[in-house]
Design a protein around this motif. Structure first.
Motif, PDB file in Angstrom:
ATOM      1  N   LYS A 247      18.687 -11.634  -9.044  1.00 45.82           N
ATOM      2  CA  LYS A 247      18.948 -12.920  -9.700  1.00 45.82           C
ATOM      3  C   LYS A 247      18.305 -14.107  -8.976  1.00 45.82           C
ATOM      4  CE  LYS A 247      22.476 -11.283 -12.492  1.00 45.82           C
ATOM      5  NZ  LYS A 247      22.100  -9.899 -12.358  1.00 45.82           N
ATOM      6  N   VAL A 248      17.036 -13.930  -8.621  1.00 45.09           N
ATOM      7  CA  VAL A 248      16.287 -15.046  -8.050  1.00 45.09           C
ATOM      8  C   VAL A 248      15.489 -15.678  -9.188  1.00 45.09           C
ATOM      9  CG1 VAL A 248      14.529 -15.692  -6.362  1.00 45.09           C
ATOM     10  CG2 VAL A 248      16.087 -13.831  -5.864  1.00 45.09           C
ATOM     11  N   MET A 249      15.469 -17.008  -9.227  1.00 43.49           N
ATOM     12  CA  MET A 249      14.718 -17.692 -10.276  1.00 43.49           C
ATOM     13  C   MET A 249      13.234 -17.335 -10.180  1.00 43.49           C
ATOM     14  SD  MET A 249      16.618 -19.349 -12.236  1.00 43.49           S
ATOM     15  CE  MET A 249      16.332 -20.922 -12.961  1.00 43.49           C
ATOM     16  N   LEU A 250      12.607 -17.137 -11.328  1.00 40.54           N
ATOM     17  CA  LEU A 250      11.204 -16.730 -11.337  1.00 40.54           C
ATOM     18  C   LEU A 250      10.300 -17.921 -11.630  1.00 40.54           C
ATOM     19  CD1 LEU A 250      11.638 -13.491 -13.416  1.00 40.54           C
ATOM     20  CD2 LEU A 250      11.166 -13.630 -11.003  1.00 40.54           C
ATOM     21  N   TYR A 251       9.388 -18.202 -10.735  1.00 37.07           N
ATOM     22  CA  TYR A 251       8.314 -19.162 -10.975  1.00 37.07           C
ATOM     23  C   TYR A 251       7.167 -18.762 -10.057  1.00 37.07           C
ATOM     24  CZ  TYR A 251      10.683 -21.514  -7.061  1.00 37.07           C
ATOM     25  OH  TYR A 251      11.289 -21.793  -5.883  1.00 37.07           O
ATOM     26  N   ASP A 252       6.041 -19.468 -10.132  1.00 39.50           N
ATOM     27  CA  ASP A 252       4.845 -18.985  -9.436  1.00 39.50           C
ATOM     28  C   ASP A 252       5.090 -18.769  -7.942  1.00 39.50           C
ATOM     29  OD1 ASP A 252       5.190 -21.675  -9.356  1.00 39.50           O
ATOM     30  OD2 ASP A 252       3.052 -22.163  -9.197  1.00 39.50           O
ATOM     31  N   THR A 253       5.771 -19.736  -7.283  1.00 41.77           N
ATOM     32  CA  THR A 253       5.962 -19.617  -5.839  1.00 41.77           C
ATOM     33  C   THR A 253       6.828 -18.422  -5.473  1.00 41.77           C
ATOM     34  OG1 THR A 253       6.112 -22.002  -6.010  1.00 41.77           O
ATOM     35  CG2 THR A 253       6.356 -21.074  -3.828  1.00 41.77           C
ATOM     36  N   SER A 262       6.091  -8.204   0.103  1.00 36.73           N
ATOM     37  CA  SER A 262       6.179  -6.775  -0.254  1.00 36.73           C
ATOM     38  C   SER A 262       4.978  -6.006   0.281  1.00 36.73           C
ATOM     39  CB  SER A 262       6.245  -6.620  -1.766  1.00 36.73           C
ATOM     40  OG  SER A 262       4.966  -6.772  -2.326  1.00 36.73           O
ATOM     41  N   ARG A 263       4.021  -6.715   0.862  1.00 38.73           N
ATOM     42  CA  ARG A 263       2.783  -6.063   1.294  1.00 38.73           C
ATOM     43  C   ARG A 263       2.986  -4.862   2.222  1.00 38.73           C
ATOM     44  NH1 ARG A 263      -1.663  -9.233  -0.112  1.00 38.73           N
ATOM     45  NH2 ARG A 263      -3.031  -7.543   0.563  1.00 38.73           N
ATOM     46  N   HIS A 265       5.111  -2.632   2.185  1.00 40.63           N
ATOM     47  CA  HIS A 265       5.656  -1.443   1.527  1.00 40.63           C
ATOM     48  C   HIS A 265       4.683  -0.908   0.481  1.00 40.63           C
ATOM     49  CE1 HIS A 265       9.510  -2.352   3.332  1.00 40.63           C
ATOM     50  NE2 HIS A 265       9.292  -3.602   2.996  1.00 40.63           N
ATOM     51  N   GLU A 266       4.860   0.366   0.184  1.00 36.79           N
ATOM     52  CA  GLU A 266       4.079   0.938  -0.909  1.00 36.79           C
ATOM     53  C   GLU A 266       4.632   0.443  -2.234  1.00 36.79           C
ATOM     54  OE1 GLU A 266       2.706   5.074  -1.548  1.00 36.79           O
ATOM     55  OE2 GLU A 266       3.436   5.338   0.499  1.00 36.79           O
ATOM     56  N   ILE A 267       3.772   0.474  -3.252  1.00 37.82           N
ATOM     57  CA  ILE A 267       4.178  -0.105  -4.538  1.00 37.82           C
ATOM     58  C   ILE A 267       5.391   0.617  -5.108  1.00 37.82           C
ATOM     59  CG2 ILE A 267       3.456  -0.553  -6.908  1.00 37.82           C
ATOM     60  CD1 ILE A 267       0.607  -0.799  -5.879  1.00 37.82           C
ATOM     61  N   LYS A 268       5.359   1.936  -5.054  1.00 37.35           N
ATOM     62  CA  LYS A 268       6.454   2.689  -5.674  1.00 37.35           C
ATOM     63  C   LYS A 268       7.758   2.538  -4.900  1.00 37.35           C
ATOM     64  CE  LYS A 268       5.531   6.931  -3.295  1.00 37.35           C
ATOM     65  NZ  LYS A 268       5.231   8.327  -3.291  1.00 37.35           N
ATOM     66  N   ASP A 269       7.648   2.256  -3.598  1.00 30.15           N
ATOM     67  CA  ASP A 269       8.860   2.102  -2.791  1.00 30.15           C
ATOM     68  C   ASP A 269       9.634   0.843  -3.148  1.00 30.15           C
ATOM     69  OD1 ASP A 269       8.347   4.419  -1.524  1.00 30.15           O
ATOM     70  OD2 ASP A 269       7.464   3.518   0.272  1.00 30.15           O
ATOM     71  N   LEU A 270       8.931  -0.097  -3.811  1.00 25.59           N
ATOM     72  CA  LEU A 270       9.589  -1.361  -4.152  1.00 25.59           C
ATOM     73  C   LEU A 270      10.726  -1.166  -5.141  1.00 25.59           C
ATOM     74  CD1 LEU A 270       6.575  -3.762  -4.565  1.00 25.59           C
ATOM     75  CD2 LEU A 270       8.260  -3.734  -2.757  1.00 25.59           C
ATOM     76  N   LEU A 271      10.798  -0.009  -5.775  1.00 27.04           N
ATOM     77  CA  LEU A 271      11.876   0.218  -6.726  1.00 27.04           C
ATOM     78  C   LEU A 271      13.120   0.770  -6.048  1.00 27.04           C
ATOM     79  CD1 LEU A 271       9.785   1.674  -9.658  1.00 27.04           C
ATOM     80  CD2 LEU A 271      10.797  -0.569  -9.499  1.00 27.04           C
ATOM     81  N   GLU A 278      15.512  -5.919   0.952  1.00 28.18           N
ATOM     82  CA  GLU A 278      14.830  -6.483   2.115  1.00 28.18           C
ATOM     83  C   GLU A 278      13.760  -7.485   1.679  1.00 28.18           C
ATOM     84  OE1 GLU A 278      12.972  -3.494   4.610  1.00 28.18           O
ATOM     85  OE2 GLU A 278      11.587  -5.046   5.314  1.00 28.18           O
ATOM     86  N   VAL A 279      12.956  -7.062   0.688  1.00 24.40           N
ATOM     87  CA  VAL A 279      11.862  -7.919   0.229  1.00 24.40           C
ATOM     88  C   VAL A 279      12.409  -9.218  -0.348  1.00 24.40           C
ATOM     89  CG1 VAL A 279      10.069  -8.083  -1.526  1.00 24.40           C
ATOM     90  CG2 VAL A 279      10.245  -6.038  -0.147  1.00 24.40           C
ATOM     91  N   VAL A 280      13.482  -9.078  -1.157  1.00 21.53           N
ATOM     92  CA  VAL A 280      14.044 -10.272  -1.778  1.00 21.53           C
ATOM     93  C   VAL A 280      14.637 -11.196  -0.717  1.00 21.53           C
ATOM     94  CG1 VAL A 280      15.861 -11.088  -3.317  1.00 21.53           C
ATOM     95  CG2 VAL A 280      14.434  -9.186  -4.008  1.00 21.53           C
ATOM     96  N   MET A 281      15.219 -10.595   0.313  1.00 16.92           N
ATOM     97  CA  MET A 281      15.815 -11.439   1.372  1.00 16.92           C
ATOM     98  C   MET A 281      14.738 -12.271   2.061  1.00 16.92           C
ATOM     99  SD  MET A 281      18.353 -10.151   4.314  1.00 16.92           S
ATOM    100  CE  MET A 281      16.992  -9.939   5.440  1.00 16.92           C
TER     101      MET A 281
END
Lengths: 292, 245
Positions: A247-253, A262-263, A265-271, A278-281
């Motif tokens: 529930k983080v607001m979505l905008y360009d930044t 997220s760099r 981590h591997e792409i599939k691990d992001l799920l 961790e990434v969101v934090m």
């Protein structure tokens, strides 16, 4: 290869709810005020002279007007909103577009730019060839031109920004998570472009090259997208899903910060839930730092 | 009495509850991300899952659309593994269609449908485990799902079942009590105003006892309402803390 890893259920974290929350939250049936001097807005109704909430959400007061904004709802369109939608039906002189709104939106033949420039006259042949321009299942992006009395939206694509969408990825999130901004089109520095539809439909696509003015937005490139571009788009998609689940607001930044954090981590691990968290934090921290 | 002793001499029921005692209620809102609204509820061993889609354009035949309000479409189903004996048809049988109709009537009374002309609201409920009080579990789960979807309602709808055993009104019946062949009443209530959205009664009951039974069921609905209220407020707090800038 072994099949997907089996995951055991994890205990939900109890969010620490601070008592100093000064938001006025109500649930359906709560009396907001029995003072008759107020005006009744969305999400409320009059019950025996008392202004009562009809949805669960936050009370918003503008002078004498009282509204309750639900946390999650379908898209309430306003004039000027950018939307991404899917054609559901081709009718006479109009297309029906599904835009996550409570009634299907209408795209009139007279409010699209047909190939051949802005000043082209529309004739009967255009009406017959409507399905050649847009057919059922096509994705478009458009702007809300007006809102009908029953709440249905009328769209237009009379600008080169709008039109049919070609190759890319659609992500659907709650409309309340998309932040209203001056522009909803962004060419992100990571090598992809994003359209943040106000209706919660987000379109990710490879940054286009030079656009042909004559095509009127109906030409879609079918050239294969390179692997690095596809990887960037997949990573962005997973980042947006991670932001939306937390529930983080979505905008360009916020999208860009999430992409950068997220760099490692591997792409599939992001799920995976723990990577997501961790990434969101990290993204949240950066956003707070940037806000000062 | 020949069969089970539903109420012991000390005044306790089969599962050790007092006549006016409810089963433990646990609920959660927003269990699915794709649906507009969803909720899960456990009332004792009865477990139900509700999903709400809408309001959206009327799907299927357009003639169903009403020009002045929304159409509510309910579908009730029971998982094949929900009962002791495996069910062959999870939905579509007579009992399920009747239940769907009851749910529809209940929610037409509570949802402010006039705000959404020419639209449709879908409510799908599934019983995952059945231990009596299926209707009430469905109504309670659907209420939470409708609130989660942000659809305007007059008030919560709370439902509870009640029966009459040995001159005593017992509430929130479990499967054993329900299948005994005695009177079972299902009541759906809008607790704040005290309006009744739906009453249904199987088997006969003497008129003199009706008031007592209704009163017991209504009291139970009100206490259930308080539990649901707690769930909604908790959910509201959690989500609004997250979305705060």
């Amino acid at each position: 290869m072994a099949a997907g890893l089996m995951r055991l259920p994890v205990f939900r974290k109890q969010e620490t709810v601070s008592e100093s929350n000064e938001k006025h939250l109500v649930v359906p049936g709560d009396v907001i005020t029995s003072d008759t001097g107020f005006m009744r807005g969305h999400g409320t109704y009059m019950d025996e002279e008392k202004l009562t909430a009809s949805v669960a959400g936050e009370v918003e007061r503008v002078n004498k007007l009282i509204c309750v904004r639900p946390l999650k709802t379908r898209f309430y369109g306003e004039v000027g909103d950018v939307v991404v939608g899917r054609i559901t039906e081709v009718q006479q002189k109009r297309w029906k577009v599904e835009t996550n709104s409570r009634l299907d939106s209408v795209l009139l033949l007279s409010s699209v730019n047909l190939p051949g420039g802005e000043l082209r006259r529309r004739c009967a042949e255009d009406e017959l060839a409507m399905r050649d321009y847009l057919q059922e299942g096509d994705l478009i992006n458009a702007e809300v031109q007006s809102v009908f009395s029953d709440g249905a939206l009328s769209l237009h694509t009379r600008s080169l920004k709008y039109g049919k969408l070609g190759q890319g990825v659609l992500v659907q999130v709650s409309p309340s998570l998309v932040k209203r901004q001056k522009t909803h089109f962004h060419n992100l520095p990571c090598g992809a472009s994003i359209i943040l539809g106000n209706n919660g439909y987000i379109w990710l696509y490879p940054t286009p090259g030079q656009q042909d003015e004559e095509a009127g937005g109906f030409h879609t490139s079918m050239e294969p997208v390179s692997l690095p571009d596809r990887e960037v788009i997949s990573r962005l998609r997973n980042c947006i899903l991670a932001l939306a689940t937390h529930k983080v607001m979505l905008y360009d930044t916020s999208v860009l910060y999430c992409y950068e954090s997220s760099r490692p981590h591997e792409i599939k691990d992001l799920l995976k839930p723990e990577v997501m968290e961790e990434v969101v934090m990290i993204t949240r921290q950066r956003l707070v730092e940037q806000a000062g | 009495m020949a069969g089970l002793e539903l109420l012991s001499d000390q005044g306790y029921r089969l599962d050790g509850r007092k006549p006016s005692e409810l089963r433990k209620v646990q609920a959660r809102m927003g269990v699915f991300t794709q649906a507009d609204g969803s909720a899960y509820i456990e009332q004792g061993n009865t477990k139900a899952l509700a999903v709400v889609y809408g309001p959206h354009e009327v799907r299927g035949s357009r003639s169903k659309a009403l020009h002045d309000r929304a159409v509510i479409n309910c579908q009730y189903s029971m998982a094949t593994f929900s009962t002791a004996e495996r069910k062959r048809r999870p939905h579509g049988d007579r009992k399920s269609s009747e239940m769907s109709l009851h749910l529809k009537q209940t929610f037409e009374a509570a949802v402010l449908t006039s705000l959404y002309p020419r639209s449709q609201i879908d409510i799908f409920v599934k019983i995952l485990q059945s231990d009596g009080g299926n209707y009430s579990a469905c109504v309670n789960a659907a209420t939470l799902a409708v609130i989660d979807a942000g659809i305007p309602m007059r008030d919560y709808v709370c439902a509870c079942s009640a029966g009459f055993v040995e001159n005593t009104a017992v509430v929130d019946l479990c499967h054993a009590e329900e299948s005994g062949g005695g009177t079972v009443m299902s009541l759906a209530l809008l607790p704040r105003g005290g309006q009744v959205a739906l009453v249904q009664m199987d088997a006969r009951l003497h008129q003199d006892h009706l008031d007592a039974l209704m009163e017991a069921a209504m009291t139970a609905c009100r206490s259930l309402g308080q539990v649901l209220d707690g769930v909604v407020r908790q959910h509201l707090q959690e989500v609004s803390v997250l979305t705060a800038e």
